[in-house]
Design a protein around this motif. Structure first.
Motif, PDB file in Angstrom:
ATOM      1  N   ARG A   1       0.885  -1.181   0.000  1.00 34.68           N
ATOM      2  CA  ARG A   1       0.000   0.000   0.000  1.00 34.68           C
ATOM      3  C   ARG A   1       0.917   1.223   0.000  1.00 34.68           C
ATOM      4  N   ILE A   2       0.775   2.040  -1.026  1.00 28.22           N
ATOM      5  CA  ILE A   2       1.608   3.246  -1.079  1.00 28.22           C
ATOM      6  C   ILE A   2       0.893   4.329  -0.273  1.00 28.22           C
ATOM      7  N   VAL A   3       1.530   4.788   0.779  1.00 26.98           N
ATOM      8  CA  VAL A   3       0.890   5.775   1.668  1.00 26.98           C
ATOM      9  C   VAL A   3       1.774   7.025   1.736  1.00 26.98           C
ATOM     10  N   GLN A   4       1.158   8.114   2.151  1.00 22.16           N
ATOM     11  CA  GLN A   4       1.902   9.374   2.263  1.00 22.16           C
ATOM     12  C   GLN A   4       1.668   9.976   3.641  1.00 22.16           C
ATOM     13  N   PRO A   5       2.265   9.449   4.683  1.00 21.58           N
ATOM     14  CA  PRO A   5       2.063  10.031   6.013  1.00 21.58           C
ATOM     15  C   PRO A   5       2.723  11.410   6.119  1.00 21.58           C
ATOM     16  N   LYS A   6       2.213  12.197   7.086  1.00 18.69           N
ATOM     17  CA  LYS A   6       2.758  13.556   7.221  1.00 18.69           C
ATOM     18  C   LYS A   6       4.198  13.506   7.705  1.00 18.69           C
ATOM     19  N   GLN A   7       4.468  12.609   8.637  1.00 20.55           N
ATOM     20  CA  GLN A   7       5.840  12.509   9.163  1.00 20.55           C
ATOM     21  C   GLN A   7       6.318  11.059   8.982  1.00 20.55           C
ATOM     22  N   PRO A   8       6.814  10.750   7.761  1.00 21.66           N
ATOM     23  CA  PRO A   8       7.161   9.356   7.445  1.00 21.66           C
ATOM     24  C   PRO A   8       8.185   8.730   8.401  1.00 21.66           C
ATOM     25  N   GLU A   9       9.252   9.483   8.775  1.00 18.46           N
ATOM     26  CA  GLU A   9      10.298   8.908   9.644  1.00 18.46           C
ATOM     27  C   GLU A   9       9.708   8.454  10.975  1.00 18.46           C
ATOM     28  N   GLN A  10       8.829   9.318  11.534  1.00 18.99           N
ATOM     29  CA  GLN A  10       8.207   8.977  12.824  1.00 18.99           C
ATOM     30  C   GLN A  10       7.284   7.766  12.672  1.00 18.99           C
ATOM     31  N   SER A  11       6.578   7.711  11.548  1.00 18.01           N
ATOM     32  CA  SER A  11       5.675   6.574  11.304  1.00 18.01           C
ATOM     33  C   SER A  11       6.474   5.278  11.192  1.00 18.01           C
ATOM     34  N   LEU A  12       7.662   5.381  10.548  1.00 20.67           N
ATOM     35  CA  LEU A  12       8.514   4.194  10.414  1.00 20.67           C
ATOM     36  C   LEU A  12       9.012   3.733  11.791  1.00 20.67           C
ATOM     37  N   GLN A  13       9.432   4.703  12.607  1.00 19.16           N
ATOM     38  CA  GLN A  13       9.889   4.383  13.963  1.00 19.16           C
ATOM     39  C   GLN A  13       8.766   3.746  14.779  1.00 19.16           C
ATOM     40  N   ALA A  14       7.531   4.246  14.547  1.00 22.98           N
ATOM     41  CA  ALA A  14       6.387   3.754  15.331  1.00 22.98           C
ATOM     42  C   ALA A  14       5.861   2.422  14.806  1.00 22.98           C
ATOM     43  N   GLY A  15       6.383   1.995  13.646  1.00 22.61           N
ATOM     44  CA  GLY A  15       5.961   0.697  13.104  1.00 22.61           C
ATOM     45  C   GLY A  15       4.727   0.797  12.232  1.00 22.61           C
ATOM     46  N   GLU A  16       4.196   2.032  12.044  1.00 20.73           N
ATOM     47  CA  GLU A  16       3.007   2.182  11.192  1.00 20.73           C
ATOM     48  C   GLU A  16       3.375   2.062   9.714  1.00 20.73           C
ATOM     49  N   LEU A  17       4.611   2.370   9.416  1.00 18.73           N
ATOM     50  CA  LEU A  17       5.143   2.328   8.059  1.00 18.73           C
ATOM     51  C   LEU A  17       6.274   1.307   8.036  1.00 18.73           C
ATOM     52  N   ARG A  18       6.376   0.536   6.920  1.00 16.09           N
ATOM     53  CA  ARG A  18       7.418  -0.501   6.895  1.00 16.09           C
ATOM     54  C   ARG A  18       8.716  -0.016   6.237  1.00 16.09           C
ATOM     55  N   ALA A  19       8.590   0.927   5.278  1.00 15.92           N
ATOM     56  CA  ALA A  19       9.784   1.421   4.595  1.00 15.92           C
ATOM     57  C   ALA A  19       9.497   2.751   3.903  1.00 15.92           C
ATOM     58  N   ILE A  20      10.536   3.537   3.716  1.00 14.29           N
ATOM     59  CA  ILE A  20      10.398   4.803   2.967  1.00 14.29           C
ATOM     60  C   ILE A  20      11.370   4.726   1.787  1.00 14.29           C
ATOM     61  N   VAL A  21      10.813   4.844   0.583  1.00 16.15           N
ATOM     62  CA  VAL A  21      11.662   4.816  -0.608  1.00 16.15           C
ATOM     63  C   VAL A  21      11.809   6.260  -1.105  1.00 16.15           C
ATOM     64  N   THR A  22      13.041   6.773  -1.106  1.00 17.14           N
ATOM     65  CA  THR A  22      13.272   8.150  -1.550  1.00 17.14           C
ATOM     66  C   THR A  22      13.959   8.115  -2.920  1.00 17.14           C
ATOM     67  N   ILE A  23      13.212   8.661  -3.929  1.00 18.02           N
ATOM     68  CA  ILE A  23      13.727   8.660  -5.305  1.00 18.02           C
ATOM     69  C   ILE A  23      14.111  10.100  -5.667  1.00 18.02           C
ATOM     70  N   PRO A  24      15.380  10.350  -5.946  1.00 21.79           N
ATOM     71  CA  PRO A  24      15.782  11.732  -6.270  1.00 21.79           C
ATOM     72  C   PRO A  24      15.183  12.194  -7.612  1.00 21.79           C
TER      73      PRO A  24
END
Lengths: 393, 242
Positions: A78-101
């Protein structure tokens, strides 16, 4: 006459022990309840985590690229766009953040190398799974680009793969399943052999001493050695039964339990006659060794409670060699381990479950264990015949 | 016949029995008197070959406890008081049969002995029940049957009536009298003077491991100038420090 006495005492000891709930609990609780329970619990926990990790893979993607379409195709993604992705990843709500330049697709089109970043949490099993599937997707996407570039250059894909190695695993089927069994079974087997006889040994000498029955028994016209032999055999029966129950229980858990290890259990068909003989002899000698040791402690103890305190150390005698040898392949086991008590038994069990026993190791291991058994029985007999050893106070 | 000859028993620096000598004739009920810790049980244990005398010797039916312990064991039956030493998870019958087998009784003879003792001790109602749930009196009956199952010539009873109710104690005394009629040699240790008075004609009185008196109850009374055995006992205990 001696055999008749030993049989009479042994029969009575077994009848007495099998009517004692405490002894039965001590003998069969670990193999029949605790082992399956721990494995089921572990298995259920792992399979639940895995199931959840596959079913829902929330990924945040920063940037745009043709790769995004490939990432969206990951099962459960599921591609999601949380407001604060890093915090969501730390909290376990998000599994990974892919950053494409922004220059990602441009660099690829120009025939160069583009970089992207995948942030994940290595302490979270589900995030580790997401990282794994993203890595596979990126690799597949990358391979497609390489193939395309090769086609443009008029080259075959084989041009970048000049060597194709073939790896052949020489491990036999016995050793393949045995490798896993050889890690865990010697531990369970030796611990069960040690723990299975503890309650019986403590009851048969320290307990009888406390209840005054041993003193009455010693007034009968029978040799102390015959009584001791019967008691040793009774403890061996309980300890071997506990070990057998462990093997069966473990085998069932591994083959039908939730750990998904089909074929990991074993049957008698698993062993050759030679390895089976070594296994049986090892079990019998180890059970005699532990039974002798437990009877020594039970004879020294002045009461049942004191006996229980002494016996608590027995489990370490079994666990230390088992854990030390657990990660070792039989070929890596140092030679001198085959002459050390208990270590030699564990080492032989490992060889048995790897499907090949070195005859020299078998001879040294079984021979030295036999010597230790003789020594411990001689010590037990000496203590048991000592004046006043059977009297409560 | 039991002959105790200048027996001493030492445990490291502690001497439990000093130079003990007395003789129990065949077919006699003999009392071994003394307070708790006097050395009665140690003496009985030496007779039963569980302990070995440090000095002297004991002969049972002509066999020495030092030289022929196996022969001695074949001829004695011992009943320890207090803890009766039964297997609680076995039935009364299994307890008795176990000891009978250890004494080498053939199955038919063993069955006959169990039936006979069960009737004699009025145990038929509970013979096939597990001992763990028995009252003290019931357990003592089973222990007596176990002691007598091999029909020993010499019976050693160490404080056998401790903790028994009046009915069971009476039954027990009748049992001892019956065994005497059958010609058994019985050594009866107790600190219950009334019981000794009813069962024995001759006694040995020990205090702090030393023999204070050995002879008939009448001569005991004459020697101390007292009629009541409890008074005599107290006179011995109180006079021990003198």
């Amino acid at each position: 006459m001696g055999r008749h006495i030993i049989w009479t005492v042994l029969r009575k000891e077994l009848l007495d022990l099998f009517r004692d709930r405490k002894t039965l609990l001590g003998t069969f609780l670990v193999p029949l309840v605790i082992i399956p329970f721990v494995f089921f619990l572990l298995g259920m926990s792992y399979s639940n985590v895995e199931k959840e990790a596959r079913a829902y893979v929330p990924i945040a993607i920063q940037g745009a690229s043709g790769l995004v379409a490939a990432l969206e195709k990951i099962p459960g993604a599921r591609i999601v766009q949380p407001k604060q992705p890093e915090q969501s990843l730390q909290a376990g709500e998000l599994r990974a953040i892919v950053t494409i330049p922004p220059s990602f697709d441009g660099r690829i089109r120009a025939g160069g190398t583009a970089e992207l970043t995948v942030a994940y949490d290595s302490t979270n099993q589900k995030s580790l799974y997401a990282k794994e599937v993203i890595e596979q997707t990126v690799k597949a996407y990358s391979q497609e680009i390489v193939a395309e570039r090769l086609r443009h250059a008029g080259l075959s894909e084989k041009a970048i793969e000049p060597i194709v190695p073939t790896f052949q695993n020489v491990a036999t089927e016995e050793r393949l399943s045995g490798g896993m069994l050889a890690g865990i079974i010697p531990l369970m087997l030796v611990v069960s052999l040690a723990s299975g006889g503890v309650a019986a040994a403590n009851d048969l000498v320290a307990g009888e001493k406390e209840r005054g029955t041993l003193e009455s028994l010693m007034t009968a016209p029978i040799a102390a050695n015959h009584i001791l032999t019967a008691k040793l055999l009774a403890v061996m029966v309980m300890s071997t039964m506990s070990a057998m129950a462990s093997l069966v229980s473990l085998s069932l858990v591994l083959s039908i339990g939730p750990l998904d290890m089909d074929g990991a259990g074993f049957s008698l068909g698993f062993f050759s006659p030679a390895t089976l003989s070594v296994l049986i002899l090892t079990i019998l000698l180890l059970s005699a060794l532990f039974a002798g040791l437990e009877l020594v402690l039970s004879t020294i103890a002045k009461s049942f409670k004191e006996g229980q305190t002494y016996m608590s150390g027995i489990i370490f005698v079994a666990m230390v060699p088992s854990y030390m040898l657990m990660p070792l392949n039989p070929v890596d086991i140092p030679r001198y381990y085959y002459v050390l008590p208990v270590f030699n038994g564990v080492a032989l069990c490992k060889e048995v479950f790897y499907g090949k026993v070195d005859p020299l190791h078998g001879l040294i291991g079984l021979g030295t264990t036999l010597l230790y058994v003789a020594a411990i029985i001689a010590l037990t007999a000496r203590l048991f015949r000592r004046e006043g050893a059977v009297i409560k106070n | 016949m039991i002959e105790v000859k200048q027996v001493a028993k030492r445990f490291d620096s502690f001497t439990a029995v000093h130079d003990l000598t007395f003789r129990v004739e065949a077919g006699e009920v003999y009392g071994l008197l003394g307070e708790n810790g006097a050395g009665k049980t140690t003496t009985m244990r030496m007779m039963a070959t569980i302990l070995q005398p440090t000095e002297g010797d004991i002969e049972i039916s002509g066999y020495s406890v030092r030289r022929d312990p196996a022969q001695v064991r074949r001829r004695i039956g011992i009943l320890f008081g207090g803890d009766v030493g039964l297997y609680n998870r076995l039935t009364a019958r299994e307890n008795i049969a176990y000891f009978g087998s250890l004494y080498g009784l053939a199955p038919a003879r063993l069955q006959e002995r169990i039936d006979s003792l069960s009737r004699l001790l009025d145990m038929e109602e509970f013979i096939d029940r597990r001992v763990g749930a028995f009252s003290r009196g019931m357990k003592q009956k089973v222990a007596i049957a176990r002691t007598l199952v091999h029909d020993p010539d010499v019976i050693l009873l160490d404080e056998p009536s401790t903790g028994l109710d009046v009915t069971t104690a009476n039954m027990f005394r009748r049992m001892v009298s019956r065994m005497q009629e059958e010609g058994k040699t019985i050594l009866f240790s107790s600190h219950n003077m009334g019981e000794i008075n009813k069962l024995c004609k001759r006694v040995a009185l020990i205090h702090k491991g030393r023999l204070r008196f050995a002879g008939t109850l009448d001569s005991l009374r004459q020697r101390f100038g007292l009629d009541d055995l409890d008074d005599i006992f107290m006179a011995v205990v109180e006079g021990s420090g003198q």
